[in-house]
Design a protein around this motif. Sequence first.
Motif, PDB file in Angstrom:
ATOM      1  N   THR A  63     -38.353  46.349  18.140  1.00  0.00           N
ATOM      2  CA  THR A  63     -39.426  46.095  17.175  1.00  0.00           C
ATOM      3  C   THR A  63     -40.423  45.079  17.719  1.00  0.00           C
ATOM      4  O   THR A  63     -41.643  45.237  17.577  1.00  0.00           O
ATOM      5  N   LYS A  64     -39.903  44.006  18.355  1.00  0.00           N
ATOM      6  CA  LYS A  64     -40.797  42.993  18.921  1.00  0.00           C
ATOM      7  C   LYS A  64     -41.676  43.570  20.025  1.00  0.00           C
ATOM      8  O   LYS A  64     -42.872  43.271  20.108  1.00  0.00           O
ATOM      9  N   VAL A  65     -41.049  44.427  20.851  1.00  0.00           N
ATOM     10  CA  VAL A  65     -41.833  45.031  21.930  1.00  0.00           C
ATOM     11  C   VAL A  65     -42.926  45.929  21.356  1.00  0.00           C
ATOM     12  O   VAL A  65     -44.073  45.916  21.820  1.00  0.00           O
ATOM     13  N   LEU A  66     -42.569  46.713  20.327  1.00  0.00           N
ATOM     14  CA  LEU A  66     -43.569  47.577  19.710  1.00  0.00           C
ATOM     15  C   LEU A  66     -44.684  46.755  19.073  1.00  0.00           C
ATOM     16  O   LEU A  66     -45.872  47.114  19.152  1.00  0.00           O
ATOM     17  N   ASP A  67     -44.314  45.621  18.425  1.00  0.00           N
ATOM     18  CA  ASP A  67     -45.340  44.753  17.841  1.00  0.00           C
ATOM     19  C   ASP A  67     -46.250  44.164  18.919  1.00  0.00           C
ATOM     20  O   ASP A  67     -47.470  44.048  18.738  1.00  0.00           O
ATOM     21  N   MET A  68     -45.655  43.782  20.055  1.00  0.00           N
ATOM     22  CA  MET A  68     -46.452  43.243  21.149  1.00  0.00           C
ATOM     23  C   MET A  68     -47.402  44.292  21.711  1.00  0.00           C
ATOM     24  O   MET A  68     -48.573  44.000  21.999  1.00  0.00           O
ATOM     25  N   VAL A  69     -46.905  45.523  21.844  1.00  0.00           N
ATOM     26  CA  VAL A  69     -47.775  46.596  22.336  1.00  0.00           C
ATOM     27  C   VAL A  69     -48.925  46.846  21.363  1.00  0.00           C
ATOM     28  O   VAL A  69     -50.088  46.991  21.752  1.00  0.00           O
ATOM     29  N   GLY A  70     -48.591  46.892  20.050  1.00  0.00           N
ATOM     30  CA  GLY A  70     -49.648  47.077  19.061  1.00  0.00           C
ATOM     31  C   GLY A  70     -50.648  45.929  19.052  1.00  0.00           C
ATOM     32  O   GLY A  70     -51.858  46.142  18.937  1.00  0.00           O
ATOM     33  N   GLY A  71     -50.133  44.681  19.196  1.00  0.00           N
ATOM     34  CA  GLY A  71     -51.043  43.537  19.262  1.00  0.00           C
ATOM     35  C   GLY A  71     -51.939  43.571  20.484  1.00  0.00           C
ATOM     36  O   GLY A  71     -53.129  43.231  20.403  1.00  0.00           O
ATOM     37  N   PHE A  72     -51.378  43.972  21.617  1.00  0.00           N
ATOM     38  CA  PHE A  72     -52.192  44.069  22.827  1.00  0.00           C
ATOM     39  C   PHE A  72     -53.271  45.135  22.688  1.00  0.00           C
ATOM     40  O   PHE A  72     -54.422  44.922  23.094  1.00  0.00           O
ATOM     41  N   GLN A  73     -52.916  46.265  22.092  1.00  0.00           N
ATOM     42  CA  GLN A  73     -53.925  47.307  21.870  1.00  0.00           C
ATOM     43  C   GLN A  73     -55.019  46.822  20.917  1.00  0.00           C
ATOM     44  O   GLN A  73     -56.207  47.071  21.133  1.00  0.00           O
ATOM     45  N   SER A  74     -54.593  46.103  19.857  1.00  0.00           N
ATOM     46  CA  SER A  74     -55.588  45.554  18.938  1.00  0.00           C
ATOM     47  C   SER A  74     -56.477  44.527  19.645  1.00  0.00           C
ATOM     48  O   SER A  74     -57.696  44.490  19.434  1.00  0.00           O
ATOM     49  N   TYR A  75     -55.896  43.678  20.492  1.00  0.00           N
ATOM     50  CA  TYR A  75     -56.677  42.699  21.236  1.00  0.00           C
ATOM     51  C   TYR A  75     -57.666  43.386  22.181  1.00  0.00           C
ATOM     52  O   TYR A  75     -58.813  42.941  22.310  1.00  0.00           O
ATOM     53  N   ALA A  76     -57.220  44.485  22.814  1.00  0.00           N
ATOM     54  CA  ALA A  76     -58.123  45.220  23.701  1.00  0.00           C
ATOM     55  C   ALA A  76     -59.308  45.788  22.925  1.00  0.00           C
ATOM     56  O   ALA A  76     -60.450  45.734  23.388  1.00  0.00           O
ATOM     57  N   ARG A  77     -59.029  46.326  21.723  1.00  0.00           N
ATOM     58  CA  ARG A  77     -60.129  46.853  20.904  1.00  0.00           C
ATOM     59  C   ARG A  77     -61.074  45.732  20.471  1.00  0.00           C
ATOM     60  O   ARG A  77     -62.304  45.893  20.490  1.00  0.00           O
ATOM     61  N   ILE A  78     -60.509  44.582  20.072  1.00  0.00           N
ATOM     62  CA  ILE A  78     -61.346  43.449  19.670  1.00  0.00           C
ATOM     63  C   ILE A  78     -62.185  42.953  20.843  1.00  0.00           C
ATOM     64  O   ILE A  78     -63.363  42.599  20.687  1.00  0.00           O
ATOM     65  N   TYR A  79     -61.595  42.925  22.036  1.00  0.00           N
ATOM     66  CA  TYR A  79     -62.341  42.482  23.220  1.00  0.00           C
ATOM     67  C   TYR A  79     -63.506  43.429  23.515  1.00  0.00           C
ATOM     68  O   TYR A  79     -64.622  42.981  23.807  1.00  0.00           O
ATOM     69  N   GLU A  80     -63.269  44.723  23.420  1.00  0.00           N
ATOM     70  CA  GLU A  80     -64.351  45.682  23.631  1.00  0.00           C
ATOM     71  C   GLU A  80     -65.445  45.519  22.582  1.00  0.00           C
ATOM     72  O   GLU A  80     -66.646  45.549  22.908  1.00  0.00           O
ATOM     73  N   GLN A  81     -65.045  45.320  21.318  1.00  0.00           N
ATOM     74  CA  GLN A  81     -66.037  45.106  20.276  1.00  0.00           C
ATOM     75  C   GLN A  81     -66.828  43.822  20.519  1.00  0.00           C
ATOM     76  O   GLN A  81     -68.048  43.765  20.286  1.00  0.00           O
ATOM     77  N   ASN A  82     -66.131  42.776  20.997  1.00  0.00           N
ATOM     78  CA  ASN A  82     -66.811  41.511  21.296  1.00  0.00           C
ATOM     79  C   ASN A  82     -67.833  41.686  22.411  1.00  0.00           C
ATOM     80  O   ASN A  82     -68.964  41.161  22.321  1.00  0.00           O
ATOM     81  N   GLN A  83     -67.461  42.418  23.445  1.00  0.00           N
ATOM     82  CA  GLN A  83     -68.405  42.655  24.542  1.00  0.00           C
ATOM     83  C   GLN A  83     -69.605  43.464  24.056  1.00  0.00           C
ATOM     84  O   GLN A  83     -70.753  43.183  24.432  1.00  0.00           O
ATOM     85  N   GLU A  84     -69.361  44.442  23.193  1.00  0.00           N
ATOM     86  CA  GLU A  84     -70.461  45.229  22.647  1.00  0.00           C
ATOM     87  C   GLU A  84     -71.391  44.363  21.792  1.00  0.00           C
ATOM     88  O   GLU A  84     -72.620  44.478  21.869  1.00  0.00           O
ATOM     89  N   LEU A  85     -70.784  43.475  20.982  1.00  0.00           N
ATOM     90  CA  LEU A  85     -71.600  42.571  20.165  1.00  0.00           C
ATOM     91  C   LEU A  85     -72.399  41.609  21.030  1.00  0.00           C
ATOM     92  O   LEU A  85     -73.547  41.273  20.707  1.00  0.00           O
ATOM     93  N   ARG A  86     -71.814  41.164  22.141  1.00  0.00           N
ATOM     94  CA  ARG A  86     -72.551  40.283  23.052  1.00  0.00           C
ATOM     95  C   ARG A  86     -73.759  40.991  23.647  1.00  0.00           C
ATOM     96  O   ARG A  86     -74.849  40.407  23.749  1.00  0.00           O
ATOM     97  N   ARG A  87     -73.568  42.252  24.042  1.00  0.00           N
ATOM     98  CA  ARG A  87     -74.701  43.009  24.583  1.00  0.00           C
ATOM     99  C   ARG A  87     -75.788  43.205  23.513  1.00  0.00           C
ATOM    100  O   ARG A  87     -76.986  43.048  23.799  1.00  0.00           O
ATOM    101  N   GLU A  88     -75.361  43.538  22.307  1.00  0.00           N
ATOM    102  CA  GLU A  88     -76.352  43.714  21.237  1.00  0.00           C
ATOM    103  C   GLU A  88     -77.063  42.402  20.927  1.00  0.00           C
ATOM    104  O   GLU A  88     -78.273  42.385  20.673  1.00  0.00           O
ATOM    105  N   LEU A  89     -76.305  41.270  20.946  1.00  0.00           N
ATOM    106  CA  LEU A  89     -76.923  39.973  20.685  1.00  0.00           C
ATOM    107  C   LEU A  89     -77.939  39.623  21.761  1.00  0.00           C
ATOM    108  O   LEU A  89     -79.007  39.070  21.466  1.00  0.00           O
ATOM    109  N   GLN A  90     -77.614  39.949  23.022  1.00  0.00           N
ATOM    110  CA  GLN A  90     -78.563  39.687  24.098  1.00  0.00           C
ATOM    111  C   GLN A  90     -79.836  40.503  23.915  1.00  0.00           C
ATOM    112  O   GLN A  90     -80.948  39.988  24.107  1.00  0.00           O
ATOM    113  N   GLN A  91     -79.679  41.764  23.523  1.00  0.00           N
ATOM    114  CA  GLN A  91     -80.853  42.581  23.262  1.00  0.00           C
ATOM    115  C   GLN A  91     -81.660  42.046  22.087  1.00  0.00           C
ATOM    116  O   GLN A  91     -82.892  42.023  22.122  1.00  0.00           O
TER     117      GLN A  91
END
Length: 297
Positions: A63-91
């Motif tokens: 269960t802990k491993v599955l939670d860690m995998v899900g958290g990492f996937q969520s962090y990856a999505r948040i990181y991509e969204q953050n990079q997209e927001l940074r690009r939009e903010l620069q524009q």
Amino acid sequence: MARDRDDQDYAGPLRRIAIAALAIVLALTFLIWRIDSPRVERFRAGFVDRFVPTFDWAMVPVTKVLDMVGGFQSYARIYEQNQELRRELQQMKAWKEAAVQLEQQNAKLLSQNNVRLDPKLTSVSGVVLADSGSPFRQSVLLNVGSRDGIVDGWATMDGLGLVGRISGVGRSTSRVVLLTDSSSRIPVIIQPSGQRAILTGDNAPFPLVDFLESPEQVRPGDRVISSGDGGVFPAGLLVGQILQGQDRRLRVRLSADYERLNFLRVLRSHPAEQLHDAGPLIPPAPVQPAAEGGTND
């Protein structure tokens, strides 16, 4: 012979036996789980009720491993969204800078259209081509010249205040000497005290106030306008406000925005009418003689 018995490998046969036993157990488990019989179904239910709840501790790491995998996937999505927001903010910052520049340019043009001057004063608007300022000379070039009727000595303004005077006219360009230039000298009036002075450029951002009769009547923040004395500039043009410099001398904070001189208005100044014939002098009123009379002691 003893050495040969010691060298025999017992691990290989044991490994094969264990693998065969595990395969048999798995095959039997699969068959039992696939048999469709009420008795086998009761056996499966009893087995699950008996052993599965006791294996909760074994599922904790999974269960802990599955939670860690899900958290990492969520962090990856948040990181991509953050990079997209940074690009939009620069524009958006780039668009904001462009909008601010257009707003400032529009405000200057509107100010030039709405500035209140003498109705007799007409003007020619020009674009600043280059800033030829240096530590020893403060001037700019305009894209209007003699073909536009520009005359040497005329005053120039931006949308806020007086900038300088025309000093050198070509066919399609003219040079404007700024009020901050060391050769600039213009007569001004300080309001509300009405003190007359000379605004002297010294290649600094804030020109000096010289030849002031009563400095004690002048306060920082007083309004400075052109006096029109000598016919150098028309009277009533806004110059700036009084301030006290670090050297304790009175200076003027210019109203014109020297950091963004994009458009200038050249004011057509008409020479004052010259009087050649002296008019008749008005003699003073005759003094009535005092009545003579005796005085009694």
